[in-house]
Design an enzyme around this catalytic site. Structure first.
Site, PDB file in Angstrom:
ATOM      1  N   TRP A 107       1.086  -0.627   0.251  1.00 27.93           N
ATOM      2  CA  TRP A 107      -0.025  -0.560  -0.106  1.00 27.93           C
ATOM      3  C   TRP A 107       0.909   1.001  -0.111  1.00 27.93           C
ATOM      4  CZ3 TRP A 107      -4.285  -0.916  -2.539  1.00 27.93           C
ATOM      5  CH2 TRP A 107      -4.933  -2.801  -1.443  1.00 27.93           C
ATOM      6  N   ASP A 177      -1.228   6.515   6.810  1.00 26.57           N
ATOM      7  CA  ASP A 177      -1.962   5.826   6.353  1.00 26.57           C
ATOM      8  C   ASP A 177      -2.219   4.905   7.719  1.00 26.57           C
ATOM      9  OD1 ASP A 177      -3.500   3.564   5.792  1.00 26.57           O
ATOM     10  OD2 ASP A 177      -2.566   3.126   3.747  1.00 26.57           O
ATOM     11  N   LYS A 201     -11.355  -1.746   8.532  1.00 27.07           N
ATOM     12  CA  LYS A 201     -11.127  -2.516   9.275  1.00 27.07           C
ATOM     13  C   LYS A 201     -10.561  -3.147  11.014  1.00 27.07           C
ATOM     14  CE  LYS A 201      -7.224  -2.667   6.056  1.00 27.07           C
ATOM     15  NZ  LYS A 201      -7.385  -3.789   5.413  1.00 27.07           N
TER      16      LYS A 201
END
Length: 365
Positions: A107, A177, A201
């Site tokens: 990511w 992030d 999540k």
């Protein structure tokens, strides 16, 4: 108890992932008639008093949980983490048009590749040569002194690593992030210029993305940046410039209330350390399983492990599923196993996994 009552599995998915059962029960209770309004939150006008209160309470509770200072805006956005890969550089590459990125996984790499489109974006550290099995230690000396921001991915779902420190960036804003570890442990928000996280999540169903951004970083987007992609538009309109993801924002708010009820992030962090500790201790002591991650950089949220035999790994995942332990396959890019044990995974789920791992080890010596 609740798991058997509802015939639920222990879901070790990396996301979307489990939600706390009591939150789901509340949502179910209110599904058709939210607090006497005669309608579901799914059907409610985002301009209604009811929804305004939902989003206001969600923001207030998140501010309290994370101790977010007054000079930070909290935004509820759409587009997932993937849109943030572009929004961050579009809004923050404003002076030198330089940004420094640390690559610790898939990511982080995707974020970097997107940012490259908009300016002079440099990788200042990477652990890719070692399959991202550790997190680089960066210091102020690694950062270009005129960089507009430094970007990190604080937890790496695929590789099972996390930052065990907050990089020191001085006056240069640090952007993180935190999609896969927000609310899992205490964080000093003031060390970051911006924190953002997809909800699917630790927070809510997919659909809402939370951005926590210092006020001085808002309002500098170039004129040609599309309206929706300018943080200022959302900040000025209280995340209601257009129809927000109402339902996932509502569930996020319910999760925040739940966290407050159990004792906040400090208690959640205690539980998470206990769960991850049990699992890592078992893996380290076992003769069959191995965790390929550097000890000091191990994630609390995503525990990766292998047997060293790809066929045996596949058999493990299939047999675990029969026992109601689902989604234990590692990411398709690296194989092996991965147990994502986010906030909502109860300790019993980790105990059940360890019990199965013991039985499997016995049978496959």
């Amino acid at each position: 108890k609740k798991m058997t009552q509802y015939n639920r599995v222990y879901n070790f998915s990396a996301g979307p992932s489990m939600l706390p059962v009591e939150v789901l029960e509340n949502v179910q209770k209110e599904l058709l008639n939210y607090q006497g309004s005669g309608q579901s939150v799914m059907e409610m006008s985002h301009r209604s008093k009811e929804f305004q209160r939902i989003i206001d309470d969600a923001e207030a509770d998140l501010r309290e949980l994370m101790r977010i200072p007054e000079n930070y805006k909290v935004l509820f956005l759409q587009g997932g983490g993937t849109l943030q890969f572009a929004m961050v550089p579009l809004n923050l590459l404003t002076k030198s048009k330089k940004a420094d990125y640390v690559l610790t996984g898939t990511w982080a790499k995707k974020a970097y590749k997107e940012a490259v489109k908009f300016g002079d974006v440099k990788v200042i550290a990477s652990s890719e040569d070692d399959t991202f099995s550790w997190v680089p230690k960066i210091t102020k000396e690694d950062i270009r002194p005129d960089a507009d921001y430094v970007y990190i991915t604080s937890n790496n779902t695929i590789y099972g690593t996390k930052y065990n420190y907050v990089p020191e960036t001085g006056d240069i804003p640090l952007v993180a992030d935190m999609s896969s570890n927000i609310l899992s442990e205490e964080v000093d928000v003031t060390k970051f210029g911006m924190i953002w996280a997809g909800a699917q999540k630790n927070v809510a169903p997919a659909g809402v993305t939370i951005a926590i951004i210092r006020e001085d970083l808002i309002g500098h987007a170039p004129a040609e940046v599309p309206t929706y992609l300018d943080y200022k538009i959302h900040a000025d309109n209280g995340s209601m410039y257009n129809t927000p993801p109402c339902f996932s924002t509502y569930v996020a708010g319910e999760v925040f209330k739940y966290l407050k009820r159990i004792g906040g992030i400090r208690e959640m962090e205690r539980r998470n350390k206990e769960k991850a500790g049990m699992l890592y201790d078992y893996i380290d002591a076992s003769s069959l399983y191995k965790c390929p991650v550097a000890k000091e950089d191990r994630s609390l949220m995503n525990v990766v492990f292998v047997t060293g035999n790809a066929e045996l790994d596949k058999k493990f995942v299939a047999q675990a599923k029969e026992k109601g332990l689902v989604n234990l396959a590692g990411h398709r890019s690296i194989g092996g196993m991965r147990a994502s044990i986010y906030n909502a995974m109860p300790k019993e789920g980790v105990e059940a996994l360890i019990q199965f791992m013991k039985e499997f080890e016995e049978e496959n010596k």
